[in-house]
Scaffold this active site. Sequence first.
Site, PDB file in Angstrom:
ATOM      1  N   HIS A 126      26.938   7.286   0.750  1.00 23.03           N
ATOM      2  CA  HIS A 126      26.003   7.556  -0.348  1.00 23.03           C
ATOM      3  C   HIS A 126      26.077   9.030  -0.760  1.00 23.03           C
ATOM      4  O   HIS A 126      26.187   9.351  -1.947  1.00 23.03           O
ATOM      5  CB  HIS A 126      24.582   7.178   0.110  1.00 23.03           C
ATOM      6  N   GLU A 127      26.034   9.923   0.211  1.00 22.00           N
ATOM      7  CA  GLU A 127      26.043  11.354  -0.102  1.00 22.00           C
ATOM      8  C   GLU A 127      27.367  11.780  -0.732  1.00 22.00           C
ATOM      9  O   GLU A 127      27.392  12.551  -1.688  1.00 22.00           O
ATOM     10  CB  GLU A 127      25.743  12.179   1.158  1.00 22.00           C
ATOM     11  N   HIS A 130      27.624  10.899  -4.358  1.00 25.77           N
ATOM     12  CA  HIS A 130      26.966  11.837  -5.284  1.00 25.77           C
ATOM     13  C   HIS A 130      27.960  12.915  -5.726  1.00 25.77           C
ATOM     14  O   HIS A 130      27.929  13.374  -6.864  1.00 25.77           O
ATOM     15  CB  HIS A 130      25.768  12.524  -4.609  1.00 25.77           C
ATOM     16  N   GLU A 189      21.024   7.458  -8.159  1.00 26.33           N
ATOM     17  CA  GLU A 189      20.791   6.923  -6.811  1.00 26.33           C
ATOM     18  C   GLU A 189      21.459   5.558  -6.637  1.00 26.33           C
ATOM     19  O   GLU A 189      22.121   5.304  -5.631  1.00 26.33           O
ATOM     20  CB  GLU A 189      19.291   6.817  -6.528  1.00 26.33           C
TER      21      GLU A 189
END
Length: 269
Positions: A126-127, A130, A189
């Site tokens: 997820h990070e 980004h 997100e």
Amino acid sequence: MYRHKLLISLVFALLVAACSTSPTGRPQLITKSDAELIAQAESTFNAYRSTLPLSTNRAKIDFVACVTEAVVAELEPPYSDIEWELAIFEDKQVNAFAMPGGKIGVYTGILEVTENEHQLAAVIGHEIAHVTARHVNERASRGTLTGIGIEALAVIMGGGYTGGAYTASQVMNAGAALGLQLPMGRGQESEADVVGLEYMAKAGFDPRAAVDLWQNMAAKAGKVPPEHLSTHPASETRIENLVSQWQKTLPIYNQALADGKEPACRKTW
Ligand SMILES: [Zn+2]
């Protein structure tokens, strides 16, 4: 005549800049220079490293490094060409971040929420997503970064560790300028969730574990201060979004297993 040409090429440059698309095909407004954000991220990351205590717990360091390396190994150019850096902070915050240029920070507090390597891979994926989806640049281009959330950050980092070269408030301001401690937009997100699932699956981590992760996060959310990862509890929409990706990501995961990718990252404490 010359001036006229220059103007045309400037306009053209702006149009090009404005017409980026994200990894999921979402049109993105990108007008800031990546190089500038990468430089800012580097100094911010150095400030974090010299201000917050780094973990000395070998088992935790090995666990996080193992998962991160496996996920990073699946990235494509230009993100496979950069040297990713990882810092593990001894801090009870349930948080993690990744910055433009490939700087990853993980707080040991999140290891109390991630029950196994699959759930940690969901966080790391997820990070990293980004970063590869250029979300910081997108926010900077919209002019919504600087000055946001100083107050919220004061709650999280107030009275923090000041033994390093930077004061907690300097780090805080630098982090706020990059929007690190705050949830990104809902679109960003859910995009990070979708892209992150693909990264973890490619690396041989079970994408279904992301649902457990966000449920654990929601269960913990009442007990910890608001942060980037835990501010948005595992809403029904988020879980549905994750489950809707299984059809696409489970075959990727199975293929990774068939290719012998089964990262031996274990929680040993
Ligand atoms: Zn996020």
